[in-house]
Scaffold this motif. Structure first.
Motif, short mmCIF file in Angstrom:
data_model
loop_
_atom_site.label_atom_id
_atom_site.label_comp_id
_atom_site.label_asym_id
_atom_site.label_seq_id
_atom_site.Cartn_x
_atom_site.Cartn_y
_atom_site.Cartn_z
N GLY A 1 0.86 -1.27 0.10
CA GLY A 1 -0.02 0.00 0.04
C GLY A 1 0.93 1.15 -0.12
O GLY A 1 1.79 1.30 -0.38
N GLN A 2 0.30 2.26 0.68
CA GLN A 2 1.06 3.50 0.57
C GLN A 2 2.27 3.50 1.39
O GLN A 2 2.09 3.22 2.69
CB GLN A 2 0.13 4.74 1.25
CG GLN A 2 0.80 6.18 1.35
CD GLN A 2 1.04 6.42 -0.06
OE1 GLN A 2 2.21 6.58 -0.39
NE2 GLN A 2 0.13 7.00 -0.99
N THR B 1 -9.45 -3.52 -6.94
CA THR B 1 -9.83 -3.01 -5.80
C THR B 1 -9.50 -1.51 -5.69
O THR B 1 -10.09 -0.62 -5.18
CB THR B 1 -9.18 -3.75 -4.58
OG1 THR B 1 -9.66 -5.26 -4.53
CG2 THR B 1 -9.72 -3.01 -3.23
N ASP B 2 -7.97 -1.20 -6.28
CA ASP B 2 -7.54 0.17 -6.40
C ASP B 2 -8.73 0.80 -7.29
O ASP B 2 -8.95 2.18 -6.83
CB ASP B 2 -6.37 0.22 -6.78
CG ASP B 2 -5.23 -0.32 -5.92
OD1 ASP B 2 -5.56 -0.27 -4.66
OD2 ASP B 2 -4.27 -0.43 -6.23
N ASP B 3 -9.02 0.51 -8.35
CA ASP B 3 -9.93 1.06 -9.29
C ASP B 3 -11.29 1.17 -8.60
O ASP B 3 -11.93 2.42 -8.61
CB ASP B 3 -10.13 0.19 -10.50
CG ASP B 3 -11.18 0.60 -11.63
OD1 ASP B 3 -10.82 1.92 -12.01
OD2 ASP B 3 -12.12 0.10 -11.86
N GLN C 1 -10.99 3.93 -6.14
CA GLN C 1 -11.19 5.30 -6.81
C GLN C 1 -12.86 5.84 -7.40
O GLN C 1 -12.93 6.83 -7.07
CB GLN C 1 -10.33 5.30 -8.07
CG GLN C 1 -10.09 6.57 -8.98
CD GLN C 1 -9.51 7.66 -8.13
OE1 GLN C 1 -8.62 7.54 -7.28
NE2 GLN C 1 -10.13 8.92 -8.09
N ARG D 1 -7.16 4.66 0.67
CA ARG D 1 -7.57 5.56 -0.52
C ARG D 1 -8.32 6.48 -0.07
O ARG D 1 -8.19 7.77 -0.31
CB ARG D 1 -8.09 4.75 -1.61
CG ARG D 1 -7.04 3.64 -2.18
CD ARG D 1 -5.86 4.51 -2.60
NE ARG D 1 -4.73 3.66 -3.11
CZ ARG D 1 -4.55 3.40 -4.28
NH1 ARG D 1 -5.12 3.76 -5.38
NH2 ARG D 1 -3.56 2.51 -4.80
N ARG E 1 -7.77 -1.45 1.90
CA ARG E 1 -7.32 -0.45 0.86
C ARG E 1 -8.32 0.50 0.73
O ARG E 1 -7.77 1.79 0.41
CB ARG E 1 -7.39 -1.37 -0.31
CG ARG E 1 -6.63 -0.80 -1.63
CD ARG E 1 -5.56 -0.02 -1.40
NE ARG E 1 -4.28 -1.07 -0.75
CZ ARG E 1 -3.43 -1.62 -1.80
NH1 ARG E 1 -3.74 -1.32 -2.90
NH2 ARG E 1 -2.35 -2.63 -1.29
N THR F 1 -5.49 -4.50 -8.23
CA THR F 1 -5.72 -3.41 -9.14
C THR F 1 -7.17 -3.27 -9.27
O THR F 1 -7.57 -2.06 -9.20
CB THR F 1 -5.03 -3.79 -10.44
OG1 THR F 1 -3.76 -4.30 -10.48
CG2 THR F 1 -5.07 -2.81 -11.59
#
Length: 216
Positions: free
Chosen positions: A40-41, A199-201, A204, A107, A103, A197
């Motif tokens: 992660g970050q 999950t990140d999308d 967002q 975010r 996550r 990926t």
């Protein structure tokens, strides 16, 4: 001596047969590989900052059946898309609902405070109102193979934004969040990367949606 020799020979032959049989037994299976969404970050963040959006309370993500287990699941859409199957030697470190929540907190937390809905002491009142509550239901989280060599990580979430009132929850907005990301390899490792990926999308998408739906 001859008698002893005759007795010893069959015993030796039997021992050799047993050893030969043992050598042909299958090897013990390897331990399952464990996957998560990565570190992660990792960039250094300011120790204190003022978020530019109002805080929101995130409820535990609802998931049922195999989606609430740590198994890494896949579907063979080219044979039977309705059959959800687990990888034999691949696991998530946590149930997907918890990984997605981690996550999502990371975010969303880049622009607003994300509070725990179950911790009433942490709910801050703004203009006399409690923060809006985001409820999520995980409906799909699997690697889908369109062919033996082509697959994608697919995540589907149903997001519901509510306001908590003394008489009950009031619906503010609801939407379906869908993300499909290609897997770099047609195996468990590729599926894990694709789902991270996705999950990140999805995070967002939810962040952009909340910026409008939860605007004061």
């Amino acid at each position: 001596m001859n008698t002893i020799h005759r007795i010893a020979m069959p015993a030796a032959a039997l021992l050799l047969a047993v050893l030969a049989g043992c050598s042909s037994l299958p090897e013990r299976p390897s331990r399952p590989l464990l996957y998560d969404f990565g570190p992660g970050q990792v960039a250094v963040q300011p120790q204190s900052r003022i978020a530019d959006l109002p805080p929101i309370a995130l409820a535990d993500i609802d998931a049922s059946g195999v989606l609430d287990s740590a198994m890494l699941m896949y579907r063979l859409a080219y044979t039977d898309a309705q059959q959800l199957q687990p990888y034999a030697l691949a696991r998530w470190t946590l149930p997907p609902s918890q990984l997605v929540a981690q996550r999502l907190r990371e975010r969303l937390g880049q622009r607003r405070a994300v509070l725990d809905v179950d911790d009433s002491a942490s709910l801050q009142r703004i203009d006399g109102k409690l923060p809006l509550i985001l409820r999520l239901q995980l409906e799909e989280f699997s690697q889908i193979f369109d062919s033996p060599a082509s697959s994608a990580g697919v995540l589907r979430l149903r997001a519901t934004l509510v306001e908590k009132l003394p008489e009950g929850d009031r619906l503010i907005a609801q939407r379906l969040v869908l993300s499909r990301q290609p897997a770099p390899t047609a195996d468990a490792a590729g599926g894990a990367k694709a789902l991270a990926t996705a999950t990140d999308d999805a995070a967002q998408q939810i962040g952009d949606w909340l910026a409008q739906a939860a605007a004061p």
